[in-house]
Design a protein around this motif. Sequence first.
Motif, PDB file in Angstrom:
ATOM      1  N   MET A 147     -12.649 -53.483 -24.201  1.00  0.00           N
ATOM      2  CA  MET A 147     -11.348 -53.603 -23.548  1.00  0.00           C
ATOM      3  C   MET A 147     -10.946 -52.281 -22.900  1.00  0.00           C
ATOM      4  N   LYS A 148     -10.451 -52.334 -21.693  1.00  0.00           N
ATOM      5  CA  LYS A 148     -10.054 -51.129 -20.964  1.00  0.00           C
ATOM      6  C   LYS A 148      -8.544 -50.912 -21.122  1.00  0.00           C
ATOM      7  N   ILE A 149      -8.143 -50.578 -22.357  1.00  0.00           N
ATOM      8  CA  ILE A 149      -6.720 -50.419 -22.646  1.00  0.00           C
ATOM      9  C   ILE A 149      -6.156 -49.215 -21.903  1.00  0.00           C
ATOM     10  N   LYS A 150      -6.831 -48.073 -22.009  1.00  0.00           N
ATOM     11  CA  LYS A 150      -6.341 -46.844 -21.383  1.00  0.00           C
ATOM     12  C   LYS A 150      -6.267 -46.999 -19.862  1.00  0.00           C
ATOM     13  N   ALA A 151      -7.302 -47.549 -19.258  1.00  0.00           N
ATOM     14  CA  ALA A 151      -7.329 -47.718 -17.806  1.00  0.00           C
ATOM     15  C   ALA A 151      -6.211 -48.652 -17.342  1.00  0.00           C
ATOM     16  N   THR A 152      -5.962 -49.699 -18.125  1.00  0.00           N
ATOM     17  CA  THR A 152      -4.905 -50.642 -17.760  1.00  0.00           C
ATOM     18  C   THR A 152      -3.532 -49.983 -17.820  1.00  0.00           C
ATOM     19  N   ILE A 153      -3.288 -49.221 -18.897  1.00  0.00           N
ATOM     20  CA  ILE A 153      -1.998 -48.536 -19.047  1.00  0.00           C
ATOM     21  C   ILE A 153      -1.787 -47.535 -17.911  1.00  0.00           C
ATOM     22  N   GLU A 154      -2.849 -46.821 -17.542  1.00  0.00           N
ATOM     23  CA  GLU A 154      -2.721 -45.774 -16.527  1.00  0.00           C
ATOM     24  C   GLU A 154      -2.577 -46.324 -15.116  1.00  0.00           C
ATOM     25  N   GLN A 155      -2.765 -47.628 -14.941  1.00  0.00           N
ATOM     26  CA  GLN A 155      -2.506 -48.225 -13.630  1.00  0.00           C
ATOM     27  C   GLN A 155      -1.004 -48.286 -13.337  1.00  0.00           C
ATOM     28  N   LEU A 156      -0.198 -48.222 -14.392  1.00  0.00           N
ATOM     29  CA  LEU A 156       1.256 -48.219 -14.227  1.00  0.00           C
ATOM     30  C   LEU A 156       1.732 -46.795 -13.980  1.00  0.00           C
ATOM     31  N   PRO A 157       2.748 -46.583 -13.141  1.00  0.00           N
ATOM     32  CA  PRO A 157       3.295 -45.237 -12.937  1.00  0.00           C
ATOM     33  C   PRO A 157       3.837 -44.674 -14.250  1.00  0.00           C
ATOM     34  N   GLY A 158       3.308 -43.522 -14.637  1.00  0.00           N
ATOM     35  CA  GLY A 158       3.747 -42.918 -15.895  1.00  0.00           C
ATOM     36  C   GLY A 158       3.446 -43.801 -17.087  1.00  0.00           C
ATOM     37  N   GLY A 159       2.353 -44.557 -17.014  1.00  0.00           N
ATOM     38  CA  GLY A 159       2.051 -45.566 -18.023  1.00  0.00           C
ATOM     39  C   GLY A 159       1.973 -45.038 -19.435  1.00  0.00           C
ATOM     40  N   MET A 160       1.346 -43.875 -19.620  1.00  0.00           N
ATOM     41  CA  MET A 160       1.199 -43.320 -20.961  1.00  0.00           C
ATOM     42  C   MET A 160       2.534 -42.910 -21.571  1.00  0.00           C
ATOM     43  N   MET A 161       3.525 -42.757 -20.717  1.00  0.00           N
ATOM     44  CA  MET A 161       4.877 -42.487 -21.206  1.00  0.00           C
ATOM     45  C   MET A 161       5.657 -43.788 -21.344  1.00  0.00           C
ATOM     46  N   MET A 162       5.591 -44.636 -20.328  1.00  0.00           N
ATOM     47  CA  MET A 162       6.475 -45.785 -20.251  1.00  0.00           C
ATOM     48  C   MET A 162       6.080 -46.921 -21.199  1.00  0.00           C
ATOM     49  N   VAL A 163       4.772 -47.177 -21.372  1.00  0.00           N
ATOM     50  CA  VAL A 163       4.344 -48.299 -22.219  1.00  0.00           C
ATOM     51  C   VAL A 163       4.693 -48.055 -23.693  1.00  0.00           C
ATOM     52  N   PRO A 164       4.342 -46.880 -24.273  1.00  0.00           N
ATOM     53  CA  PRO A 164       4.758 -46.641 -25.661  1.00  0.00           C
ATOM     54  C   PRO A 164       6.277 -46.626 -25.822  1.00  0.00           C
ATOM     55  N   LEU A 165       6.987 -46.069 -24.823  1.00  0.00           N
ATOM     56  CA  LEU A 165       8.448 -46.047 -24.887  1.00  0.00           C
ATOM     57  C   LEU A 165       8.988 -47.472 -24.935  1.00  0.00           C
ATOM     58  N   ALA A 166       8.417 -48.362 -24.103  1.00  0.00           N
ATOM     59  CA  ALA A 166       8.843 -49.756 -24.086  1.00  0.00           C
ATOM     60  C   ALA A 166       8.538 -50.437 -25.420  1.00  0.00           C
ATOM     61  N   CYS A 167       7.372 -50.131 -26.005  1.00  0.00           N
ATOM     62  CA  CYS A 167       7.014 -50.714 -27.308  1.00  0.00           C
ATOM     63  C   CYS A 167       8.002 -50.282 -28.377  1.00  0.00           C
ATOM     64  N   GLY A 168       8.338 -48.993 -28.382  1.00  0.00           N
ATOM     65  CA  GLY A 168       9.314 -48.499 -29.350  1.00  0.00           C
ATOM     66  C   GLY A 168      10.665 -49.152 -29.159  1.00  0.00           C
ATOM     67  N   ALA A 169      11.078 -49.325 -27.906  1.00  0.00           N
ATOM     68  CA  ALA A 169      12.372 -49.951 -27.618  1.00  0.00           C
ATOM     69  C   ALA A 169      12.388 -51.415 -28.057  1.00  0.00           C
ATOM     70  N   LEU A 170      11.280 -52.130 -27.860  1.00  0.00           N
ATOM     71  CA  LEU A 170      11.193 -53.532 -28.297  1.00  0.00           C
ATOM     72  C   LEU A 170      11.365 -53.650 -29.809  1.00  0.00           C
ATOM     73  N   ILE A 171      10.695 -52.749 -30.528  1.00  0.00           N
ATOM     74  CA  ILE A 171      10.812 -52.778 -31.993  1.00  0.00           C
ATOM     75  C   ILE A 171      12.242 -52.442 -32.415  1.00  0.00           C
ATOM     76  N   ALA A 172      12.823 -51.419 -31.766  1.00  0.00           N
ATOM     77  CA  ALA A 172      14.189 -51.019 -32.119  1.00  0.00           C
ATOM     78  C   ALA A 172      15.192 -52.128 -31.828  1.00  0.00           C
ATOM     79  N   THR A 173      14.916 -52.932 -30.804  1.00  0.00           N
ATOM     80  CA  THR A 173      15.843 -53.995 -30.415  1.00  0.00           C
ATOM     81  C   THR A 173      15.722 -55.221 -31.312  1.00  0.00           C
ATOM     82  N   PHE A 174      14.482 -55.626 -31.601  1.00  0.00           N
ATOM     83  CA  PHE A 174      14.268 -56.886 -32.323  1.00  0.00           C
ATOM     84  C   PHE A 174      13.907 -56.702 -33.797  1.00  0.00           C
ATOM     85  N   ALA A 175      13.520 -55.495 -34.200  1.00  0.00           N
ATOM     86  CA  ALA A 175      13.241 -55.213 -35.613  1.00  0.00           C
ATOM     87  C   ALA A 175      13.742 -53.811 -35.936  1.00  0.00           C
ATOM     88  N   PRO A 176      15.047 -53.601 -35.857  1.00  0.00           N
ATOM     89  CA  PRO A 176      15.602 -52.250 -35.965  1.00  0.00           C
ATOM     90  C   PRO A 176      15.377 -51.563 -37.304  1.00  0.00           C
TER      91      PRO A 176
END
Length: 318
Positions: free
Chosen positions: A1-30
């Motif tokens: 699986m090309k996880i890193k390559a997929t994430i890096e296709q997004l602008p600022g992916g290495m910052m934005m994807v983990p940030l979004a994951c953390g926000a999802l957990i904080a919102t639905f499983a605080p």
Amino acid sequence: MKIKATIEQLPGGMMMVPLACGALIATFAPHAGPFFGSFTNALFTGALPILAVFYVCMGSTISAHSLPIIVRRGGALMAAKIALGILTGTILGHFLGSRPVTSGWFAGLSTLAVVAAINDTNGGLYMALMRRYGSAQDAASYAVMALESGPFLTMVTLGVAGLSAFPWQTMLGAILPLCVGMLLGNLDPEMRSFLGQGAPVMIPFFAFALGTTLDLHLVWTAGALGLGLGLATLAGSALVLMTVDRLIGGNGTAGIAAATTAGNAAAVPMLVAAANPEYAAAAKSATVLVAASVVVTSLLAPPLTAWWYARVRRGRSE
């Protein structure tokens, strides 16, 4: 699986994807962090120590030997960004002070959010664009502009704008990890190589920890405002930096490429609030808005830079 390559296709992916994951957990499983406790909870709440390590690693990549060669261009662009931040902070601070707007279309907007979005350039994107559309000196000038990273200049900007004063110990503490990294990296090339490799690794971890402090309901509310902040940051910064770049002998391309918001800037509101609780009310919404500015400027700066570069080349050939 090309996880890193997929994430890096997004602008600022290495910052934005983990940030979004953390926000999802904080919102639905605080309560997930406290439920598991131990190292898991430490990761949920450990943005500040991770960022401290990140700035040591990043500082080690700044070479003192390169500064005299590139200080004119990089210094001019950095000074222009700082001046723009101070001007904007002074104007907004007169109307908003240190607190965010609480109602209406601009709810969540704060002086802190705007200054943090303006002050820090996306270095990776800038260097990539300069390697394609600029010169080696243009790309290397980010070694000076990297000094923008972290909360130090945002604190300085807010202080100069008359909004608040930070104790000298806090000001020094904000830049000390970066300075220690610079010292180690310049004293020992092996330390530079060793520490420099760690900087990119830290990004997803502090991004995740930062995301766990966010409620996605704020993201939905601030969506249009975040888009507006990104567009205003890109347009305003591009106009000022392009003018400065041309005044110092460039063609404006480097100025447009530098008119972005760095992924690291999303952490600045929280760091400023940690240093001065007066900004605690603005920090959460500011983090969301700055994160939106990261995405917007990262998406639009490349085509804008390419368009201007092509325009300049056409003008030379005519």
